[in-house]
Design an enzyme around this catalytic site. Sequence first.
Site, PDB file in Angstrom:
ATOM      1  CE  LYS A  12      98.042  36.845  16.434  1.00 15.67           C
ATOM      2  NZ  LYS A  12      97.279  35.803  17.144  1.00 15.67           N
TER       3      LYS A  12
ATOM      4  CB  SER B 123      98.930  35.449  20.777  1.00 10.90           C
ATOM      5  OG  SER B 123      98.084  34.948  19.748  1.00 10.90           O
TER       6      SER B 123
ATOM      7  CB  SER C 246      95.081  34.146  20.526  1.00  8.20           C
ATOM      8  OG  SER C 246      96.107  33.751  21.389  1.00  8.20           O
TER       9      SER C 246
HETATM   10  N1  GLN Z   1      97.308  31.635  25.432  1.00  7.33           N
HETATM   11  C1  GLN Z   1      97.278  30.391  24.731  1.00  7.33           C
HETATM   12  C2  GLN Z   1      98.670  29.926  24.440  1.00  7.33           C
HETATM   13  O1  GLN Z   1      99.557  30.543  24.903  1.00  7.33           O
HETATM   14  C3  GLN Z   1      96.486  30.535  23.457  1.00  7.33           C
HETATM   15  C4  GLN Z   1      97.206  31.270  22.424  1.00  7.33           C
HETATM   16  C5  GLN Z   1      96.449  31.378  21.143  1.00  7.33           C
HETATM   17  O2  GLN Z   1      95.231  31.221  21.129  1.00  7.33           O
HETATM   18  N2  GLN Z   1      97.185  31.578  20.077  1.00  7.33           N
HETATM   19  O3  GLN Z   1      98.909  28.971  23.768  1.00  7.33           O
END
Ligand code: GLN
Length: 483
Positions: free
Chosen positions: A76, A151, A175
Amino acid sequence: MHHKTIAELSKELAEKKISSIELTRHYLDRIQRLDNKLNSFITVTEEYALEAAKKADELRAQGKAGPLTGIPIAQKDIFCTDGIKTSCGSKMLDNFIAPYDATVVKQLREAGTVMLGKTNMDEFAMGSSNETSYYGPVKNPWNPEYVPGGSSGGSAAAVAANLVPAATGTDTGGSIRQPAALCGITGIKPTYGRVSRYGMIAFASSLDQGGPLAKTVEDCALLLNAMSGFDERDSTSINQPVPDYTATLNDPIRGIRIGLPKEYFTGGLSNEVAKAIEAAIEEYKKMGAIIEEISLPNTALSVAAYYVIAPAECSSNLARYDGVRYGYRCENPVDLQDLYKRSRSEGFGSEVKRRIMVGTYVLSAGYYDAYYLKAQKVRRLIRDDFVEAFKKVDVILSPTAPTPAFKLGEKTSDPISMYLSDIYTIAVNLAGLPGISVPAGFVNNLPIGMQLIGNLFGEAKLLNIAHQYQHATDWHKRIPEGY
Ligand code: GLN
């Protein structure tokens, strides 16, 4: 060949049926041919990969290969890579080349994996659909009109489309698990402190945790073996021995107690997802598991607490991007104020700005007690709910996300509905627990994920219980058409 798991590829490499160079070329070729449909990679590191593959083949020839030697993976784009761009999905870091490797990158390199490139992601990992990336959205390989989740959407889509056997992700509120669910693959968020955060660009430091996304639980166990462990460079890393996560995958699970949180099976949960999860519960009953209803009474507060704590931490973490030392700098600033203001206004996207504004607000004098402190207290209550639950059960089972993948653009104008995608995953981060998502069904050819939540450092048990499910089912073997 690209439908094979890491465990299978590893065997082929060991039996000299294929070399790492051949394997690497095969996947690089797939990325080149197919990723224009998905946009799952931000950077492809062809030369670097071929070099690493050559080295892996040499090591193998010398009899020095481990289970991951020569296996292609992707990182990532939140993990710093020495000499290779690390953008974190943001214009702010579009020109950033890290001068060092993140610990996870180093560990996986030392385990012999071959990095093919860096995957697309929501900007600074803020999002649930991969639509906040500066590099454009990622498409879901099951249907290009749908989001892959976020994400870690690039990692999930790339693995689901067999552009790479596995990839890393990070999980602050879901995410790893949510995109794994939406793309029909397996992903595990380990216990907070299990995997080093050194060199993993910070979003919300008390919640962020790295982990693997792969086709199977077994592959996740193989990767987690390499990624786990104490790191003196991360002050929140925990010094606890790392078991061999593959050793207990086939332990019998008869008699294990699985808890179903009643608060997770109401409200916004779609009928199709509920049905798939019910079928999974039946599967566990057949295997001899004892199913019990439990209660996590503060569940309804988790998204609200998260959207105070995560923005507060992000507003502090992202203060470092000021146009001075590295990252984006605006053109011709008239003075220092102008440099800060324009570099940040031009370098960050709108979701990141929204979070920074919320974060600075909840931390400001006069509001700190009302919002930040209150959210911290709620966080403790949420953790206490899990402490109580784990007195009664070994693991907790739930859907990973309330719905299958949604359409691109469907939720971009409604941040609250986007935030609710993580309703079942967020509490796990607030409590620092491990959670895994495995494929558990389909609706309209879109995958559904089941989540299993474990107690602190319960990764081995979680992987064991999830692996037994994959032993009995074949949802994880389905492949999106054309890939
Ligand atoms: N969707 C959540 C956010 O927008 C979690 C994102 C994540 O786990 N990095 O913060």
